[in-house]
Design a protein around this motif. Structure first.
Motif, PDB file in Angstrom:
ATOM      1  N   CYS A 244      -0.257 -27.298  49.903  1.00 45.61           N
ATOM      2  CA  CYS A 244      -0.845 -27.576  48.458  1.00 45.61           C
ATOM      3  C   CYS A 244      -0.749 -26.054  47.867  1.00 45.61           C
ATOM      4  O   CYS A 244      -1.200 -24.940  48.302  1.00 45.61           O
ATOM      5  CB  CYS A 244      -2.682 -28.116  48.495  1.00 45.61           C
ATOM      6  N   ALA A 245      -0.175 -26.122  46.555  1.00 46.65           N
ATOM      7  CA  ALA A 245      -0.043 -25.102  45.916  1.00 46.65           C
ATOM      8  C   ALA A 245      -1.503 -24.495  45.263  1.00 46.65           C
ATOM      9  O   ALA A 245      -2.384 -25.371  45.106  1.00 46.65           O
ATOM     10  CB  ALA A 245       0.736 -25.344  44.488  1.00 46.65           C
ATOM     11  N   LEU A 246      -1.716 -23.187  45.261  1.00 44.20           N
ATOM     12  CA  LEU A 246      -2.970 -22.486  44.652  1.00 44.20           C
ATOM     13  C   LEU A 246      -2.555 -21.979  43.457  1.00 44.20           C
ATOM     14  O   LEU A 246      -1.660 -21.653  43.278  1.00 44.20           O
ATOM     15  CB  LEU A 246      -3.336 -21.523  45.878  1.00 44.20           C
ATOM     16  N   THR A 247      -3.943 -21.678  42.581  1.00 46.77           N
ATOM     17  CA  THR A 247      -3.374 -21.104  41.516  1.00 46.77           C
ATOM     18  C   THR A 247      -3.529 -19.546  41.780  1.00 46.77           C
ATOM     19  O   THR A 247      -3.892 -19.173  42.832  1.00 46.77           O
ATOM     20  CB  THR A 247      -4.669 -21.331  40.362  1.00 46.77           C
ATOM     21  N   GLU A 248      -3.306 -18.943  40.704  1.00 45.94           N
ATOM     22  CA  GLU A 248      -3.348 -17.252  40.963  1.00 45.94           C
ATOM     23  C   GLU A 248      -4.785 -16.905  41.305  1.00 45.94           C
ATOM     24  O   GLU A 248      -4.811 -15.887  41.913  1.00 45.94           O
ATOM     25  CB  GLU A 248      -3.061 -16.510  39.598  1.00 45.94           C
ATOM     26  N   GLN A 249      -5.786 -17.588  40.966  1.00 49.38           N
ATOM     27  CA  GLN A 249      -7.014 -17.239  41.040  1.00 49.38           C
ATOM     28  C   GLN A 249      -7.470 -17.795  42.703  1.00 49.38           C
ATOM     29  O   GLN A 249      -8.630 -17.099  43.089  1.00 49.38           O
ATOM     30  CB  GLN A 249      -8.169 -17.855  40.108  1.00 49.38           C
ATOM     31  N   GLY A 250      -6.678 -18.503  43.356  1.00 51.48           N
ATOM     32  CA  GLY A 250      -6.981 -18.877  44.825  1.00 51.48           C
ATOM     33  C   GLY A 250      -7.795 -20.319  44.504  1.00 51.48           C
ATOM     34  O   GLY A 250      -8.130 -20.652  45.844  1.00 51.48           O
ATOM     35  N   HIS A 251      -7.716 -21.013  43.405  1.00 46.43           N
ATOM     36  CA  HIS A 251      -8.162 -22.442  43.461  1.00 46.43           C
ATOM     37  C   HIS A 251      -7.052 -23.459  43.997  1.00 46.43           C
ATOM     38  O   HIS A 251      -5.676 -23.079  43.733  1.00 46.43           O
ATOM     39  CB  HIS A 251      -8.798 -22.736  42.411  1.00 46.43           C
ATOM     40  N   ILE A 252      -7.375 -24.578  44.414  1.00 46.98           N
ATOM     41  CA  ILE A 252      -6.204 -25.349  44.765  1.00 46.98           C
ATOM     42  C   ILE A 252      -5.865 -26.170  43.182  1.00 46.98           C
ATOM     43  O   ILE A 252      -6.573 -26.542  42.438  1.00 46.98           O
ATOM     44  CB  ILE A 252      -6.905 -26.796  45.553  1.00 46.98           C
ATOM     45  N   GLN A 253      -4.454 -26.116  43.065  1.00 42.76           N
ATOM     46  CA  GLN A 253      -3.886 -26.418  41.921  1.00 42.76           C
ATOM     47  C   GLN A 253      -3.944 -28.101  41.895  1.00 42.76           C
ATOM     48  O   GLN A 253      -3.386 -28.867  42.629  1.00 42.76           O
ATOM     49  CB  GLN A 253      -2.332 -26.188  41.722  1.00 42.76           C
TER      50      GLN A 253
END
Length: 301
Positions: A244-253
């Motif tokens: 799963c890709a994560l956002t720059e902030q570290g949340h699951i996209q």
């Protein structure tokens, strides 16, 4: 289509996971909720900004939710930790630490986040009780008290400005040389917000309550509460396992339907939203349950 053991497995049984389970249970889906009983808010004495439950203990809200979910016969809950999730022809195979294996068509990750404590003695002991990350959750309880804000630069400026709404007795601790620009420093001073640049040595924490901030130069500042934002990471490596890709902030996209970048895998709650609060987690979980049910209908109809 070949029947799987469950239609949906929800990893994480706190507010988002249980809310999704209710939406899916009311859709008569075969659901398994796997929870390891280690929520990130386990130290928080009260939850706020959640209608009809303002001031209730998070654990009490969770217990009430579990009692309500018991009415839905297609929803099963178990205490265990998911160690591995792999894609298979039927969907996904989920394995736990107790060597239990289940198959499912869809996976919902509702495992929240894990906060990373700074190496300041006493900080972790007061985190979640009198060292606070969210004024909307706990600011009212320290209204007009003597408050500290930990932060520096643009983030520190914006955080101090925010907390100033709850108290006119705010001090910003930059824990080292200030990176505020002159305009920010002037604005804070205009609003009576003092700026302390001395390094922090320790937090005097007694029974989860901040007593004072101790600085490297020996100075102590008596304080009622501290507002701080700490780094975080995903509470589990399952999203990374699945790719799963994560956002720059570290949340699951996720997209607008709570779907991750991996087909069949969804995410809800703190792990995929910057809004950390019970009400948001419940709403997000309900949405995830609805969207997962809709996806199953589209595949089966």
């Amino acid at each position: 289509m070949k029947k799987t053991q469950y239609e949906v497995i929800i990893i994480g049984g706190s507010f988002a996971g249980l809310s999704a389970a209710m939406a899916l249970g009311r859709s008569v889906r075969r659901v398994l909720v796997i929870d390891n009983a280690d929520p990130c808010n386990k130290k928080a004495p009260h939850s706020h900004n959640f209608l009809t439950n303002d001031g209730a203990a998070p654990a009490d809200i969770t217990l009430a939710a579990r009692r309500e979910l018991a009415a839905y016969k297609t929803v099963k809950m178990m205490t265990d930790t998911v160690e591995n999730v792999v894609q298979i022809d039927e969907g996904f195979k989920v394995t736990t630490t107790k060597a239990q294996t289940f198959t499912t068509q869809k996976v919902l990750i509702a495992t929240g986040l894990k906060d990373i404590m700074p190496k300041i003695p006493g900080f972790a002991g007061c985190w979640g009780t009198s060292i606070i990350h969210c004024p909307y959750c706990h600011g009212y309880e320290v209204y007009q008290e003597k408050l500290a804000v930990f932060g520096n630069g643009d983030e520190g400026f914006e955080f101090a400005k925010l907390i100033n709404n709850w108290s006119r007795n705010v001090t910003l601790f930059t824990n080292g040389v200030s990176t505020l620009n002159p305009g920010q420093e002037q604005k804070l001073k205009e609003h009576g917000i003092n700026i302390i640049q001395t390094k922090i040595n320790a937090i005097d924490c007694v029974n989860n309550q901040v007593q004072a901030i101790k600085l490297k130069d020996g100075t102590e500042y008596a304080i009622q509460a501290i507002f701080a934002r700490v780094p975080f990471k995903q509470h589990t490596d399952i999203p990374q396992q699945l790719g799963c890709a994560l956002t720059e902030q570290g949340h699951i996209q996720t997209d607008n339907f709570c779907a991750t970048t991996i087909p069949g895998v969804y995410a809800a709650g703190d792990n995929s939203s910057p809004l950390r609060g019970v009400a948001n987690a419940v709403a997000n979980g309900m949405m995830a349950g609805v969207f997962i049910n809709k996806a199953l209908i589209e595949e089966q109809f």
